[in-house]
Design a protein around this motif. Structure first.
Motif, PDB file in Angstrom:
ATOM      1  N   GLN A  37     -23.539   7.717   4.229  1.00  0.00           N
ATOM      2  CA  GLN A  37     -23.668   6.272   4.402  1.00  0.00           C
ATOM      3  C   GLN A  37     -22.441   5.543   3.871  1.00  0.00           C
ATOM      4  O   GLN A  37     -21.706   6.068   3.056  1.00  0.00           O
ATOM      5  CB  GLN A  37     -24.925   5.749   3.730  1.00  0.00           C
ATOM      6  CG  GLN A  37     -24.906   5.795   2.211  1.00  0.00           C
ATOM      7  CD  GLN A  37     -26.198   5.284   1.607  1.00  0.00           C
ATOM      8  OE1 GLN A  37     -27.198   5.187   2.269  1.00  0.00           O
ATOM      9  NE2 GLN A  37     -26.166   4.952   0.339  1.00  0.00           N
ATOM     10  N   ASN A  38     -22.242   4.335   4.390  1.00  0.00           N
ATOM     11  CA  ASN A  38     -21.143   3.499   3.920  1.00  0.00           C
ATOM     12  C   ASN A  38     -21.631   2.737   2.696  1.00  0.00           C
ATOM     13  O   ASN A  38     -22.370   1.769   2.818  1.00  0.00           O
ATOM     14  CB  ASN A  38     -20.717   2.534   5.027  1.00  0.00           C
ATOM     15  CG  ASN A  38     -20.180   3.276   6.219  1.00  0.00           C
ATOM     16  OD1 ASN A  38     -19.304   4.112   6.076  1.00  0.00           O
ATOM     17  ND2 ASN A  38     -20.715   3.005   7.390  1.00  0.00           N
ATOM     18  N   ASN A  39     -21.225   3.175   1.515  1.00  0.00           N
ATOM     19  CA  ASN A  39     -21.744   2.612   0.267  1.00  0.00           C
ATOM     20  C   ASN A  39     -21.080   1.310  -0.151  1.00  0.00           C
ATOM     21  O   ASN A  39     -21.607   0.603  -0.983  1.00  0.00           O
ATOM     22  CB  ASN A  39     -21.608   3.633  -0.855  1.00  0.00           C
ATOM     23  CG  ASN A  39     -22.535   4.797  -0.669  1.00  0.00           C
ATOM     24  OD1 ASN A  39     -23.482   4.737   0.105  1.00  0.00           O
ATOM     25  ND2 ASN A  39     -22.280   5.876  -1.366  1.00  0.00           N
ATOM     26  N   ILE A  40     -19.912   1.018   0.396  1.00  0.00           N
ATOM     27  CA  ILE A  40     -19.196  -0.200   0.046  1.00  0.00           C
ATOM     28  C   ILE A  40     -18.959  -0.987   1.332  1.00  0.00           C
ATOM     29  O   ILE A  40     -18.339  -0.479   2.261  1.00  0.00           O
ATOM     30  CB  ILE A  40     -17.844   0.108  -0.636  1.00  0.00           C
ATOM     31  CG1 ILE A  40     -18.015   1.028  -1.852  1.00  0.00           C
ATOM     32  CG2 ILE A  40     -17.108  -1.184  -0.988  1.00  0.00           C
ATOM     33  CD1 ILE A  40     -18.802   0.433  -2.998  1.00  0.00           C
ATOM     34  N   ILE A  41     -19.464  -2.222   1.352  1.00  0.00           N
ATOM     35  CA  ILE A  41     -19.301  -3.092   2.512  1.00  0.00           C
ATOM     36  C   ILE A  41     -18.719  -4.410   2.016  1.00  0.00           C
ATOM     37  O   ILE A  41     -19.354  -5.116   1.222  1.00  0.00           O
ATOM     38  CB  ILE A  41     -20.639  -3.333   3.232  1.00  0.00           C
ATOM     39  CG1 ILE A  41     -21.249  -1.992   3.663  1.00  0.00           C
ATOM     40  CG2 ILE A  41     -20.444  -4.273   4.419  1.00  0.00           C
ATOM     41  CD1 ILE A  41     -22.687  -2.079   4.128  1.00  0.00           C
ATOM     42  N   ILE A  42     -17.505  -4.722   2.463  1.00  0.00           N
ATOM     43  CA  ILE A  42     -16.793  -5.923   2.012  1.00  0.00           C
ATOM     44  C   ILE A  42     -16.557  -6.810   3.230  1.00  0.00           C
ATOM     45  O   ILE A  42     -15.992  -6.358   4.224  1.00  0.00           O
ATOM     46  CB  ILE A  42     -15.455  -5.545   1.348  1.00  0.00           C
ATOM     47  CG1 ILE A  42     -15.716  -4.659   0.116  1.00  0.00           C
ATOM     48  CG2 ILE A  42     -14.663  -6.792   0.971  1.00  0.00           C
ATOM     49  CD1 ILE A  42     -14.471  -4.047  -0.492  1.00  0.00           C
ATOM     50  N   GLY A  43     -16.999  -8.057   3.144  1.00  0.00           N
ATOM     51  CA  GLY A  43     -16.858  -9.002   4.249  1.00  0.00           C
ATOM     52  C   GLY A  43     -15.438  -9.508   4.402  1.00  0.00           C
ATOM     53  O   GLY A  43     -14.500  -9.014   3.775  1.00  0.00           O
ATOM     54  N   SER A  44     -15.286 -10.516   5.236  1.00  0.00           N
ATOM     55  CA  SER A  44     -13.975 -11.112   5.511  1.00  0.00           C
ATOM     56  C   SER A  44     -13.610 -12.156   4.460  1.00  0.00           C
ATOM     57  O   SER A  44     -14.486 -12.782   3.862  1.00  0.00           O
ATOM     58  CB  SER A  44     -13.978 -11.756   6.891  1.00  0.00           C
ATOM     59  OG  SER A  44     -14.109 -10.767   7.890  1.00  0.00           O
ATOM     60  N   ARG A  45     -12.316 -12.308   4.248  1.00  0.00           N
ATOM     61  CA  ARG A  45     -11.734 -13.307   3.342  1.00  0.00           C
ATOM     62  C   ARG A  45     -12.220 -13.141   1.891  1.00  0.00           C
ATOM     63  O   ARG A  45     -12.255 -14.093   1.121  1.00  0.00           O
ATOM     64  CB  ARG A  45     -12.002 -14.737   3.849  1.00  0.00           C
ATOM     65  CG  ARG A  45     -11.381 -15.006   5.213  1.00  0.00           C
ATOM     66  CD  ARG A  45     -11.850 -16.313   5.800  1.00  0.00           C
ATOM     67  NE  ARG A  45     -13.309 -16.419   5.860  1.00  0.00           N
ATOM     68  CZ  ARG A  45     -14.074 -15.838   6.808  1.00  0.00           C
ATOM     69  NH1 ARG A  45     -13.521 -15.127   7.759  1.00  0.00           N
ATOM     70  NH2 ARG A  45     -15.385 -15.994   6.782  1.00  0.00           N
ATOM     71  N   VAL A  46     -12.562 -11.929   1.518  1.00  0.00           N
ATOM     72  CA  VAL A  46     -12.984 -11.629   0.147  1.00  0.00           C
ATOM     73  C   VAL A  46     -11.736 -11.423  -0.704  1.00  0.00           C
ATOM     74  O   VAL A  46     -10.754 -10.845  -0.245  1.00  0.00           O
ATOM     75  CB  VAL A  46     -13.881 -10.368   0.126  1.00  0.00           C
ATOM     76  CG1 VAL A  46     -14.104  -9.870  -1.295  1.00  0.00           C
ATOM     77  CG2 VAL A  46     -15.201 -10.649   0.825  1.00  0.00           C
ATOM     78  N   ALA A  47     -11.776 -11.896  -1.953  1.00  0.00           N
ATOM     79  CA  ALA A  47     -10.696 -11.670  -2.912  1.00  0.00           C
ATOM     80  C   ALA A  47     -11.245 -10.827  -4.061  1.00  0.00           C
ATOM     81  O   ALA A  47     -12.183 -11.239  -4.741  1.00  0.00           O
ATOM     82  CB  ALA A  47     -10.156 -12.991  -3.438  1.00  0.00           C
ATOM     83  N   ILE A  48     -10.652  -9.659  -4.248  1.00  0.00           N
ATOM     84  CA  ILE A  48     -11.042  -8.765  -5.344  1.00  0.00           C
ATOM     85  C   ILE A  48      -9.851  -8.680  -6.291  1.00  0.00           C
ATOM     86  O   ILE A  48      -8.797  -8.155  -5.940  1.00  0.00           O
ATOM     87  CB  ILE A  48     -11.436  -7.376  -4.822  1.00  0.00           C
ATOM     88  CG1 ILE A  48     -12.645  -7.498  -3.882  1.00  0.00           C
ATOM     89  CG2 ILE A  48     -11.726  -6.432  -5.986  1.00  0.00           C
ATOM     90  CD1 ILE A  48     -13.068  -6.198  -3.251  1.00  0.00           C
ATOM     91  N   SER A  49     -10.022  -9.212  -7.485  1.00  0.00           N
ATOM     92  CA  SER A  49      -8.941  -9.272  -8.473  1.00  0.00           C
ATOM     93  C   SER A  49      -8.655  -7.887  -9.055  1.00  0.00           C
ATOM     94  O   SER A  49      -9.438  -6.955  -8.883  1.00  0.00           O
ATOM     95  CB  SER A  49      -9.329 -10.244  -9.584  1.00  0.00           C
ATOM     96  OG  SER A  49      -9.519 -11.532  -9.054  1.00  0.00           O
TER      97      SER A  49
END
Length: 132
Positions: A37-49
């Motif tokens: 399974q895909n355990n990490i799902i990150i949407g659009s325009r997300v900022a991860i410092s």
């Protein structure tokens, strides 16, 4: 930001789902048990410092206590337009809502509602993102 494009590309190549126009800071750590399974799902325009830790899987590995403690394996979803502050830790089975902000150093143990600002250990709501 050519280095950011490389980072995002490498995480996509590792089968994580990542939207468009995402910024991933240096030293992102993903703790993940290999699975289908895909355990990490990150949407659009997300900022991860920088220095963020996404813990999709947590267990004591080879310890003799393993049968006696709760282990967690789950999905982390970060919805569109969210901002994750430096050094934040997000635990398994958590959804960070659209437009939310996770403060630097926060430990997220519960879902974060859309357009909510959380901070602290454990993370608690401290404000809302007011859009005009």
């Amino acid at each position: 930001m050519p280095v950011n494009g490389l980072r995002v590309g490498l995480y996509r190549a590792a089968s994580y789902i990542i939207g468009n126009e995402v910024y991933i800071g240096e030293k992102l750590i993903i703790v993940d048990k290999l699975s289908d399974q895909n355990n990490i799902i990150i949407g659009s325009r997300v900022a991860i410092s920088p220095g963020v830790i996404l813990v999709a899987s947590s267990e004591p590995n080879f310890s003799r206590i393993k049968p006696y403690v709760k282990t967690e394996h789950g999905i982390i979803q970060i919805k569109d337009d969210a901002w994750i502050g430096a050094g934040a830790i997000i635990l398994p089975n958590i959804t960070i809502g659209e437009g939310s902000v996770v403060g630097a150093g926060a430990v997220v143990t519960k879902d974060v509602a859309p357009y909510t600002i959380v901070a602290g250990v454990p993370a608690k709501k401290i404000n809302e993102v007011l859009m005009s």
